[in-house]
Design an enzyme around this catalytic site. Structure first.
Site, PDB file in Angstrom:
ATOM      1  N   LYS A 111      61.822  16.876  11.054  1.00  0.00           N
ATOM      2  CA  LYS A 111      63.115  16.629  11.699  1.00  0.00           C
ATOM      3  C   LYS A 111      63.068  16.910  13.197  1.00  0.00           C
ATOM      4  CE  LYS A 111      65.932  16.824   7.617  1.00  0.00           C
ATOM      5  NZ  LYS A 111      64.862  17.037   6.641  1.00  0.00           N
TER       6      LYS A 111
HETATM    7  C1  LIG Z   1      64.576  16.201   5.547  1.00  0.00           C
HETATM    8  C2  LIG Z   1      63.261  16.314   4.880  1.00  0.00           C
HETATM    9  C3  LIG Z   1      62.771  15.313   4.007  1.00  0.00           C
HETATM   10  C4  LIG Z   1      63.584  14.091   3.627  1.00  0.00           C
HETATM   11  O1  LIG Z   1      63.784  13.202   4.682  1.00  0.00           O
HETATM   12  P1  LIG Z   1      64.977  12.148   4.593  1.00  0.00           P
HETATM   13  O2  LIG Z   1      65.018  11.483   5.920  1.00  0.00           O
HETATM   14  O3  LIG Z   1      66.218  12.971   4.332  1.00  0.00           O
HETATM   15  O4  LIG Z   1      64.683  11.222   3.488  1.00  0.00           O
HETATM   16  C5  LIG Z   1      61.515  15.482   3.465  1.00  0.00           C
HETATM   17  N1  LIG Z   1      60.766  16.574   3.723  1.00  0.00           N
HETATM   18  C6  LIG Z   1      61.209  17.554   4.537  1.00  0.00           C
HETATM   19  C7  LIG Z   1      60.348  18.739   4.756  1.00  0.00           C
HETATM   20  C8  LIG Z   1      62.458  17.456   5.170  1.00  0.00           C
HETATM   21  O5  LIG Z   1      62.883  18.448   5.972  1.00  0.00           O
END
Ligand SMILES: *Cc1c(COP(=O)(O)O)cnc(C)c1O
Length: 465
Positions: A111
Protein backbone atom coordinates in the site's frame (compact mmCIF):
# COMPACT_ATOMS: atom_id res chain seq x y z
CA UNK A 1 -8.49 14.01 -18.85
CA UNK A 2 -11.98 13.93 -17.36
CA UNK A 3 -13.27 11.51 -14.74
CA UNK A 4 -16.78 10.19 -14.38
CA UNK A 5 -18.65 7.97 -11.94
CA UNK A 6 -19.55 4.31 -12.41
CA UNK A 7 -23.09 5.32 -11.40
CA UNK A 8 -23.36 8.21 -13.82
CA UNK A 9 -24.27 10.87 -11.25
CA UNK A 10 -21.13 13.03 -11.28
CA UNK A 11 -20.55 15.72 -13.92
CA UNK A 12 -17.14 15.09 -15.53
CA UNK A 13 -14.34 16.39 -13.27
CA UNK A 14 -10.59 16.86 -13.74
CA UNK A 15 -7.84 14.91 -11.99
CA UNK A 16 -7.48 17.31 -9.04
CA UNK A 17 -11.19 17.24 -8.26
CA UNK A 18 -11.32 13.47 -8.67
CA UNK A 19 -8.49 13.01 -6.15
CA UNK A 20 -10.01 15.37 -3.62
CA UNK A 21 -13.46 13.78 -4.08
CA UNK A 22 -12.27 10.22 -3.42
CA UNK A 23 -15.63 8.44 -3.47
CA UNK A 24 -17.98 9.87 -6.13
CA UNK A 25 -20.60 12.24 -4.69
CA UNK A 26 -23.24 9.86 -6.11
CA UNK A 27 -21.77 6.92 -4.17
CA UNK A 28 -20.09 5.51 -7.30
CA UNK A 29 -16.38 5.17 -8.06
CA UNK A 30 -14.51 7.52 -10.35
CA UNK A 31 -12.88 6.36 -13.59
CA UNK A 32 -11.15 8.16 -16.46
CA UNK A 33 -13.58 8.88 -19.31
CA UNK A 34 -11.07 7.44 -21.80
CA UNK A 35 -7.95 5.33 -21.31
CA UNK A 36 -4.68 6.39 -22.94
CA UNK A 37 -3.47 3.66 -25.29
CA UNK A 38 0.15 2.47 -25.20
CA UNK A 39 1.16 0.96 -28.53
CA UNK A 40 3.87 -1.66 -29.15
CA UNK A 41 6.49 0.92 -30.18
CA UNK A 42 5.96 3.02 -27.07
CA UNK A 43 6.01 -0.11 -24.91
CA UNK A 44 9.38 -1.00 -26.39
CA UNK A 45 10.70 2.55 -25.85
CA UNK A 46 9.62 2.51 -22.21
CA UNK A 47 10.94 -0.94 -21.40
CA UNK A 48 14.25 0.21 -19.94
CA UNK A 49 12.99 3.25 -18.03
CA UNK A 50 13.50 3.49 -14.28
CA UNK A 51 10.40 3.06 -12.13
CA UNK A 52 10.17 6.83 -11.60
CA UNK A 53 10.62 7.75 -15.26
CA UNK A 54 8.07 5.15 -16.29
CA UNK A 55 5.64 6.45 -13.66
CA UNK A 56 5.96 9.94 -15.14
CA UNK A 57 5.22 8.75 -18.69
CA UNK A 58 2.26 6.63 -17.58
CA UNK A 59 0.72 9.15 -15.20
CA UNK A 60 1.14 12.32 -17.28
CA UNK A 61 -1.86 11.76 -19.59
CA UNK A 62 -4.12 10.88 -16.63
CA UNK A 63 -3.07 13.99 -14.75
CA UNK A 64 -3.04 16.11 -17.93
CA UNK A 65 -3.27 19.82 -17.21
CA UNK A 66 -4.15 19.41 -13.51
CA UNK A 67 -0.46 19.31 -12.51
CA UNK A 68 2.40 20.61 -14.72
CA UNK A 69 4.73 17.84 -15.84
CA UNK A 70 7.73 19.19 -13.90
CA UNK A 71 5.70 19.28 -10.69
CA UNK A 72 4.35 15.77 -11.30
CA UNK A 73 7.91 14.57 -11.75
CA UNK A 74 8.86 16.15 -8.39
CA UNK A 75 5.92 14.44 -6.68
CA UNK A 76 6.92 11.07 -8.13
CA UNK A 77 10.58 11.46 -7.14
CA UNK A 78 9.66 12.42 -3.60
CA UNK A 79 7.14 9.58 -3.27
CA UNK A 80 9.61 6.85 -4.18
CA UNK A 81 12.67 8.32 -2.46
CA UNK A 82 11.25 6.75 0.73
CA UNK A 83 11.69 3.25 -0.73
CA UNK A 84 14.70 1.28 0.41
CA UNK A 85 15.36 -0.45 -2.93
CA UNK A 86 16.79 1.52 -5.89
CA UNK A 87 14.42 -0.24 -8.30
CA UNK A 88 11.43 0.57 -6.04
CA UNK A 89 9.60 -2.65 -7.07
CA UNK A 90 12.30 -5.20 -8.00
CA UNK A 91 11.71 -8.69 -9.37
CA UNK A 92 13.23 -11.79 -7.80
CA UNK A 93 13.40 -15.20 -9.47
CA UNK A 94 12.11 -17.82 -7.02
CA UNK A 95 11.80 -21.33 -8.45
CA UNK A 96 9.49 -21.25 -11.48
CA UNK A 97 8.05 -17.85 -10.61
CA UNK A 98 8.96 -14.21 -10.53
CA UNK A 99 8.23 -12.41 -7.28
CA UNK A 100 7.45 -8.71 -7.76
CA UNK A 101 8.51 -7.23 -4.42
CA UNK A 102 6.14 -4.39 -3.61
CA UNK A 103 7.19 -4.15 0.04
CA UNK A 104 10.26 -1.89 0.05
CA UNK A 105 8.31 1.18 1.17
CA UNK A 106 8.35 2.78 4.64
CA UNK A 107 5.84 0.35 6.19
CA UNK A 108 6.89 -2.82 4.32
CA UNK A 109 3.54 -3.27 2.56
CA UNK A 110 2.43 -2.72 -1.02
CA UNK A 111 0.00 0.00 0.00
CA UNK A 112 3.00 2.31 0.36
CA UNK A 113 3.36 2.39 -3.45
CA UNK A 114 0.03 4.19 -3.70
CA UNK A 115 -0.17 6.02 -0.39
CA UNK A 116 3.25 7.68 -0.56
CA UNK A 117 2.14 9.18 -3.88
CA UNK A 118 -1.37 10.07 -2.70
CA UNK A 119 -0.01 11.90 0.38
CA UNK A 120 2.23 14.05 -1.78
CA UNK A 121 -0.57 14.78 -4.27
CA UNK A 122 -2.90 15.82 -1.43
CA UNK A 123 -0.26 18.15 0.01
CA UNK A 124 0.47 19.67 -3.40
CA UNK A 125 -3.17 20.31 -4.29
CA UNK A 126 -4.03 21.74 -0.85
CA UNK A 127 -1.05 24.11 -0.96
CA UNK A 128 -1.95 25.28 -4.46
CA UNK A 129 -5.73 25.43 -4.27
CA UNK A 130 -6.15 26.14 -0.55
CA UNK A 131 -8.05 24.18 2.07
CA UNK A 132 -7.14 21.54 4.55
CA UNK A 133 -7.81 17.84 4.98
CA UNK A 134 -8.30 15.86 8.16
CA UNK A 135 -8.15 12.18 7.37
CA UNK A 136 -10.21 9.97 9.65
CA UNK A 137 -10.04 6.19 9.47
CA UNK A 138 -10.32 2.98 11.45
CA UNK A 139 -7.86 0.13 11.08
CA UNK A 140 -7.69 -3.46 12.24
CA UNK A 141 -3.92 -3.04 12.11
CA UNK A 142 -2.90 -3.72 8.52
CA UNK A 143 -3.51 -0.50 6.68
CA UNK A 144 -3.35 2.26 9.27
CA UNK A 145 0.42 2.48 9.25
CA UNK A 146 0.70 2.93 5.46
CA UNK A 147 -1.90 5.72 5.60
CA UNK A 148 -0.01 7.42 8.44
CA UNK A 149 3.32 7.08 6.63
CA UNK A 150 1.75 8.65 3.53
CA UNK A 151 0.87 11.95 5.21
CA UNK A 152 3.14 12.31 8.25
CA UNK A 153 4.65 15.78 8.50
CA UNK A 154 2.62 17.09 5.56
CA UNK A 155 1.28 20.66 5.51
CA UNK A 156 -2.48 21.26 5.80
CA UNK A 157 -3.16 17.59 6.55
CA UNK A 158 -3.85 15.78 9.78
CA UNK A 159 -4.60 12.13 10.19
CA UNK A 160 -6.60 10.43 12.93
CA UNK A 161 -6.49 6.65 12.96
CA UNK A 162 -8.58 4.58 15.35
CA UNK A 163 -7.31 1.16 16.29
CA UNK A 164 -8.74 -1.28 18.82
CA UNK A 165 -6.57 -1.00 21.96
CA UNK A 166 -4.64 -4.20 22.65
CA UNK A 167 -6.11 -6.00 19.65
CA UNK A 168 -3.52 -5.28 16.96
CA UNK A 169 -0.17 -7.04 16.80
CA UNK A 170 2.71 -5.34 18.70
CA UNK A 171 4.57 -4.61 15.44
CA UNK A 172 1.49 -3.11 13.80
CA UNK A 173 0.72 -1.02 16.86
CA UNK A 174 4.28 0.32 17.03
CA UNK A 175 4.36 1.06 13.30
CA UNK A 176 1.59 3.55 14.00
CA UNK A 177 2.31 4.88 17.46
CA UNK A 178 6.04 5.50 16.98
CA UNK A 179 5.24 8.15 14.35
CA UNK A 180 5.60 11.29 16.44
CA UNK A 181 4.86 13.99 13.83
CA UNK A 182 2.48 16.59 15.23
CA UNK A 183 -0.10 15.97 12.49
CA UNK A 184 -0.53 12.29 13.39
CA UNK A 185 -3.15 11.28 15.96
CA UNK A 186 -3.29 7.65 17.01
CA UNK A 187 -6.46 6.85 18.91
CA UNK A 188 -6.60 3.53 20.74
CA UNK A 189 -10.24 2.87 21.44
CA UNK A 190 -11.42 0.56 24.20
CA UNK A 191 -13.34 -1.71 21.86
CA UNK A 192 -13.14 -3.69 18.63
CA UNK A 193 -12.31 -2.85 15.01
CA UNK A 194 -16.04 -2.95 14.25
CA UNK A 195 -16.61 -0.29 16.93
CA UNK A 196 -13.97 1.85 15.22
CA UNK A 197 -15.62 1.45 11.82
CA UNK A 198 -19.03 2.21 13.26
CA UNK A 199 -17.76 5.42 14.87
CA UNK A 200 -16.02 6.62 11.70
CA UNK A 201 -19.10 5.89 9.62
CA UNK A 202 -21.36 7.76 12.05
CA UNK A 203 -19.11 10.83 11.98
CA UNK A 204 -18.96 10.81 8.16
CA UNK A 205 -22.75 10.56 8.06
CA UNK A 206 -22.99 13.77 10.07
CA UNK A 207 -22.43 15.92 6.99
CA UNK A 208 -22.35 19.19 8.88
CA UNK A 209 -19.65 17.93 11.25
CA UNK A 210 -17.76 16.37 8.36
CA UNK A 211 -17.69 19.65 6.43
CA UNK A 212 -16.92 21.79 9.48
CA UNK A 213 -13.86 19.70 10.33
CA UNK A 214 -12.77 18.94 6.73
CA UNK A 215 -12.97 15.22 7.35
CA UNK A 216 -11.96 12.89 4.54
CA UNK A 217 -11.28 9.18 4.11
CA UNK A 218 -8.15 7.49 2.87
CA UNK A 219 -9.47 4.24 1.52
CA UNK A 220 -8.68 2.08 -1.44
CA UNK A 221 -11.19 3.73 -3.77
CA UNK A 222 -9.21 6.90 -4.54
CA UNK A 223 -8.38 6.94 -8.25
CA UNK A 224 -4.82 8.16 -7.56
CA UNK A 225 -4.11 4.90 -5.73
CA UNK A 226 -5.12 2.82 -8.72
CA UNK A 227 -3.04 5.07 -10.97
CA UNK A 228 0.11 4.59 -8.89
CA UNK A 229 -0.41 0.82 -8.93
CA UNK A 230 -0.66 0.62 -12.73
CA UNK A 231 3.02 1.52 -12.91
CA UNK A 232 4.49 -1.69 -11.53
CA UNK A 233 2.60 -3.86 -14.01
CA UNK A 234 4.30 -2.00 -16.87
CA UNK A 235 7.59 -1.98 -14.97
CA UNK A 236 7.60 -5.78 -14.53
CA UNK A 237 6.81 -6.21 -18.22
CA UNK A 238 9.74 -3.95 -19.16
CA UNK A 239 12.17 -5.95 -17.03
CA UNK A 240 11.07 -9.33 -18.39
CA UNK A 241 10.29 -8.54 -22.03
CA UNK A 242 13.48 -6.59 -22.72
CA UNK A 243 11.34 -4.55 -25.08
CA UNK A 244 9.99 -7.41 -27.20
CA UNK A 245 6.42 -6.22 -27.92
CA UNK A 246 5.30 -9.84 -28.49
CA UNK A 247 6.17 -10.80 -24.93
CA UNK A 248 3.08 -11.75 -22.92
CA UNK A 249 3.20 -11.54 -19.15
CA UNK A 250 1.06 -13.31 -16.54
CA UNK A 251 0.32 -12.03 -13.04
CA UNK A 252 -1.01 -13.62 -9.85
CA UNK A 253 -2.43 -11.09 -7.40
CA UNK A 254 -3.33 -11.66 -3.72
CA UNK A 255 -6.68 -9.92 -3.65
CA UNK A 256 -8.91 -8.28 -1.03
CA UNK A 257 -10.52 -5.02 -2.07
CA UNK A 258 -9.67 -5.61 -5.75
CA UNK A 259 -7.60 -2.40 -6.01
CA UNK A 260 -4.29 -4.02 -6.83
CA UNK A 261 -5.63 -6.40 -9.49
CA UNK A 262 -7.90 -3.72 -10.95
CA UNK A 263 -4.76 -1.68 -11.67
CA UNK A 264 -3.51 -4.69 -13.64
CA UNK A 265 -6.79 -4.78 -15.53
CA UNK A 266 -6.36 -1.09 -16.39
CA UNK A 267 -2.83 -1.81 -17.63
CA UNK A 268 -4.24 -4.50 -19.89
CA UNK A 269 -6.92 -2.18 -21.25
CA UNK A 270 -4.18 0.37 -21.98
CA UNK A 271 -2.42 -2.15 -24.19
CA UNK A 272 0.00 -4.07 -21.96
CA UNK A 273 0.12 -7.68 -23.28
CA UNK A 274 -1.17 -9.43 -20.15
CA UNK A 275 -2.60 -12.94 -19.99
CA UNK A 276 -5.74 -13.59 -17.95
CA UNK A 277 -5.14 -12.08 -14.52
CA UNK A 278 -5.11 -14.59 -11.70
CA UNK A 279 -7.14 -13.52 -8.66
CA UNK A 280 -5.80 -15.26 -5.55
CA UNK A 281 -8.03 -15.14 -2.49
CA UNK A 282 -7.94 -16.78 0.91
CA UNK A 283 -11.03 -18.52 2.33
CA UNK A 284 -12.93 -15.28 1.82
CA UNK A 285 -13.56 -16.35 -1.73
CA UNK A 286 -16.43 -14.19 -2.99
CA UNK A 287 -14.39 -13.17 -6.05
CA UNK A 288 -13.30 -16.74 -6.82
CA UNK A 289 -16.93 -17.84 -6.69
CA UNK A 290 -17.91 -14.94 -8.91
CA UNK A 291 -15.45 -15.97 -11.60
CA UNK A 292 -16.55 -19.61 -11.36
CA UNK A 293 -20.31 -19.01 -11.27
CA UNK A 294 -21.01 -15.48 -12.49
CA UNK A 295 -22.82 -14.86 -9.23
CA UNK A 296 -21.54 -12.33 -6.70
CA UNK A 297 -22.85 -13.16 -3.23
CA UNK A 298 -21.32 -12.04 0.06
CA UNK A 299 -20.94 -14.41 2.97
CA UNK A 300 -19.63 -13.83 6.49
CA UNK A 301 -16.01 -12.66 6.81
CA UNK A 302 -13.73 -15.43 8.10
CA UNK A 303 -10.48 -14.57 9.87
CA UNK A 304 -7.38 -16.03 8.17
CA UNK A 305 -3.58 -15.84 8.28
CA UNK A 306 -3.73 -13.24 5.48
CA UNK A 307 -5.87 -10.63 7.28
CA UNK A 308 -5.48 -7.82 4.73
CA UNK A 309 -7.54 -10.01 2.39
CA UNK A 310 -10.30 -10.87 4.88
CA UNK A 311 -12.92 -9.02 2.87
CA UNK A 312 -16.29 -10.02 1.48
CA UNK A 313 -17.43 -6.96 -0.42
CA UNK A 314 -14.48 -5.76 -2.52
CA UNK A 315 -14.71 -1.97 -2.71
CA UNK A 316 -13.12 -1.63 -6.16
CA UNK A 317 -15.24 -4.35 -7.75
CA UNK A 318 -17.77 -1.80 -8.98
CA UNK A 319 -15.09 -0.35 -11.26
CA UNK A 320 -14.71 -3.67 -13.04
CA UNK A 321 -18.46 -4.13 -13.16
CA UNK A 322 -18.70 -0.85 -15.07
CA UNK A 323 -16.52 -2.23 -17.87
CA UNK A 324 -18.17 -5.64 -17.75
CA UNK A 325 -21.59 -4.14 -18.51
CA UNK A 326 -20.22 -2.07 -21.39
CA UNK A 327 -19.53 1.23 -19.57
CA UNK A 328 -23.22 1.73 -18.90
CA UNK A 329 -23.97 3.46 -15.54
CA UNK A 330 -27.65 2.48 -15.68
CA UNK A 331 -26.69 -1.19 -15.94
CA UNK A 332 -24.28 -0.77 -12.98
CA UNK A 333 -27.06 0.80 -10.92
CA UNK A 334 -29.43 -2.02 -11.81
CA UNK A 335 -26.94 -4.69 -10.72
CA UNK A 336 -26.20 -2.87 -7.46
CA UNK A 337 -29.90 -2.51 -6.76
CA UNK A 338 -30.28 -6.26 -7.31
CA UNK A 339 -27.39 -6.84 -4.90
CA UNK A 340 -29.08 -4.62 -2.30
CA UNK A 341 -32.41 -6.32 -2.69
CA UNK A 342 -31.36 -9.96 -2.83
CA UNK A 343 -27.84 -10.05 -1.36
CA UNK A 344 -26.36 -11.22 -4.65
CA UNK A 345 -26.00 -10.23 -8.27
CA UNK A 346 -25.92 -12.39 -11.36
CA UNK A 347 -24.32 -11.51 -14.68
CA UNK A 348 -25.47 -12.74 -18.11
CA UNK A 349 -23.92 -15.66 -20.00
CA UNK A 350 -22.24 -13.22 -22.36
CA UNK A 351 -20.77 -11.27 -19.45
CA UNK A 352 -19.59 -14.51 -17.87
CA UNK A 353 -17.67 -15.28 -21.02
CA UNK A 354 -16.04 -11.83 -20.93
CA UNK A 355 -15.24 -12.34 -17.25
CA UNK A 356 -13.55 -15.65 -18.02
CA UNK A 357 -11.45 -13.91 -20.67
CA UNK A 358 -10.27 -11.31 -18.18
CA UNK A 359 -9.71 -13.35 -15.03
CA UNK A 360 -9.19 -16.71 -13.50
CA UNK A 361 -9.43 -17.16 -9.75
CA UNK A 362 -8.40 -19.57 -7.03
CA UNK A 363 -9.06 -19.65 -3.29
CA UNK A 364 -6.36 -20.92 -0.94
CA UNK A 365 -6.93 -21.95 2.68
CA UNK A 366 -4.61 -21.37 5.64
CA UNK A 367 -3.13 -24.89 5.59
CA UNK A 368 -2.04 -24.54 1.97
CA UNK A 369 -0.77 -21.04 2.69
CA UNK A 370 1.50 -22.38 5.42
CA UNK A 371 2.57 -25.30 3.19
CA UNK A 372 3.56 -22.83 0.48
CA UNK A 373 5.64 -20.68 2.84
CA UNK A 374 7.42 -23.85 4.04
CA UNK A 375 7.96 -25.29 0.58
CA UNK A 376 9.31 -22.06 -0.93
CA UNK A 377 11.64 -21.64 2.01
CA UNK A 378 12.92 -25.22 1.94
CA UNK A 379 13.45 -25.33 -1.81
CA UNK A 380 14.62 -21.80 -2.53
CA UNK A 381 15.57 -20.18 0.80
CA UNK A 382 13.06 -17.39 0.15
CA UNK A 383 10.50 -16.42 2.80
CA UNK A 384 7.01 -15.48 1.60
CA UNK A 385 4.57 -13.50 3.72
CA UNK A 386 1.16 -15.22 4.04
CA UNK A 387 -0.56 -12.89 1.51
CA UNK A 388 2.11 -13.47 -1.11
CA UNK A 389 2.00 -17.19 -0.35
CA UNK A 390 -1.69 -17.26 -1.28
CA UNK A 391 -0.75 -15.86 -4.70
CA UNK A 392 2.16 -18.23 -5.25
CA UNK A 393 0.05 -21.22 -4.24
CA UNK A 394 -2.74 -20.13 -6.60
CA UNK A 395 -0.19 -19.85 -9.43
CA UNK A 396 1.59 -23.13 -8.74
CA UNK A 397 0.67 -24.65 -12.11
CA UNK A 398 1.67 -21.59 -14.10
CA UNK A 399 5.41 -21.36 -14.68
CA UNK A 400 6.87 -17.88 -15.11
CA UNK A 401 3.96 -16.10 -13.46
CA UNK A 402 4.78 -12.79 -11.84
CA UNK A 403 3.47 -13.17 -8.29
CA UNK A 404 2.88 -9.86 -6.56
CA UNK A 405 4.50 -9.81 -3.10
CA UNK A 406 2.27 -7.51 -1.08
CA UNK A 407 3.99 -7.53 2.32
CA UNK A 408 7.38 -8.21 3.82
CA UNK A 409 7.35 -11.54 5.73
CA UNK A 410 8.67 -9.89 8.91
CA UNK A 411 5.35 -8.04 9.14
CA UNK A 412 3.48 -11.31 9.62
CA UNK A 413 5.88 -13.02 11.94
CA UNK A 414 3.38 -15.31 13.64
CA UNK A 415 2.35 -17.05 10.41
CA UNK A 416 5.94 -17.27 9.21
CA UNK A 417 7.06 -18.84 12.47
CA UNK A 418 4.18 -21.27 12.33
CA UNK A 419 5.31 -22.33 8.85
CA UNK A 420 9.08 -22.51 9.16
CA UNK A 421 9.83 -22.21 12.88
CA UNK A 422 11.94 -19.09 12.38
CA UNK A 423 11.46 -15.39 11.70
CA UNK A 424 12.32 -13.45 8.57
CA UNK A 425 15.06 -10.86 9.18
CA UNK A 426 13.23 -7.53 9.55
CA UNK A 427 13.87 -4.72 7.05
CA UNK A 428 15.23 -1.42 8.48
CA UNK A 429 11.76 0.10 8.90
CA UNK A 430 10.68 -2.69 11.26
CA UNK A 431 13.84 -2.77 13.35
CA UNK A 432 14.00 -1.43 16.91
CA UNK A 433 10.28 -0.53 16.94
CA UNK A 434 9.73 -1.86 20.44
CA UNK A 435 12.37 0.44 21.92
CA UNK A 436 11.12 3.62 20.27
CA UNK A 437 9.11 6.38 21.90
CA UNK A 438 5.37 6.17 21.24
CA UNK A 439 2.41 8.54 21.34
CA UNK A 440 -1.20 7.45 21.47
CA UNK A 441 -4.45 8.63 23.06
CA UNK A 442 -6.84 6.16 24.67
CA UNK A 443 -10.52 6.83 24.21
CA UNK A 444 -13.78 5.09 24.97
CA UNK A 445 -15.26 3.32 21.97
CA UNK A 446 -18.04 5.84 21.55
CA UNK A 447 -18.94 8.31 18.84
CA UNK A 448 -19.16 11.07 21.46
CA UNK A 449 -15.61 10.46 22.76
CA UNK A 450 -14.12 10.71 19.24
CA UNK A 451 -16.29 13.72 18.39
CA UNK A 452 -15.08 15.46 21.55
CA UNK A 453 -11.47 14.66 20.68
CA UNK A 454 -11.91 16.16 17.21
CA UNK A 455 -13.52 19.32 18.63
CA UNK A 456 -10.67 19.73 21.08
CA UNK A 457 -7.80 19.17 18.66
CA UNK A 458 -8.87 20.24 15.16
CA UNK A 459 -9.70 23.72 14.00
CA UNK A 460 -13.24 24.05 12.70
CA UNK A 461 -13.62 26.02 9.48
CA UNK A 462 -15.81 28.69 11.09
CA UNK A 463 -13.09 29.51 13.61
CA UNK A 464 -10.96 30.58 10.69
CA UNK A 465 -12.87 31.75 7.70
C1 LIG B 1 -4.31 -4.53 1.02
C2 LIG B 1 -3.52 -5.78 0.89
C3 LIG B 1 -3.86 -6.79 -0.04
C4 LIG B 1 -5.09 -6.71 -0.92
O1 LIG B 1 -5.03 -5.71 -1.89
P1 LIG B 1 -6.37 -5.18 -2.56
O2 LIG B 1 -5.97 -4.03 -3.40
O3 LIG B 1 -7.25 -4.76 -1.40
O4 LIG B 1 -6.96 -6.29 -3.33
C5 LIG B 1 -3.05 -7.90 -0.12
N1 LIG B 1 -1.97 -8.05 0.68
C6 LIG B 1 -1.63 -7.12 1.59
C7 LIG B 1 -0.44 -7.36 2.44
C8 LIG B 1 -2.37 -5.93 1.72
O5 LIG B 1 -2.01 -5.02 2.64
Amino acid sequence: MKYLSTRGGVAPVGFAEAVMMGLGTDGGLLLPATLPQVGPDTLGDWSDLSFQDLALELMAPFVADAIPRADLEGLIRRSYATFSHPEVTPLARVGDHWILELFHGPTAAFKDVALQFLGNVFEYLLARDGGRLNILGATSGDTGSAAIAGVRGKERIRILILHPAGRVSPIQERQMTTVLDANVHNLAIRGTFDDGQRIVKALFNDLDFKRRYHLGAINSINWARILAQIVYYFYAWGRLSRGDPEYRIGFAVPTGNFGDIFAGYMAKRMGLPIERLLIATNRNDILARFVAEGRYAAGAVQPTLSPAMDIQIASNFERYLYYLVGEDPAAVRALLAEMNRTGCLQVTAEQRAALADDFEARAVDDTRTLDQIRETYERHGYILDPHTAVGVQAARRHADRVCLATAHPAKFDEAVRQAIGASAPPPPCLRGLLEKETRCTRLDASEEAVREYIRATLTASNDHE
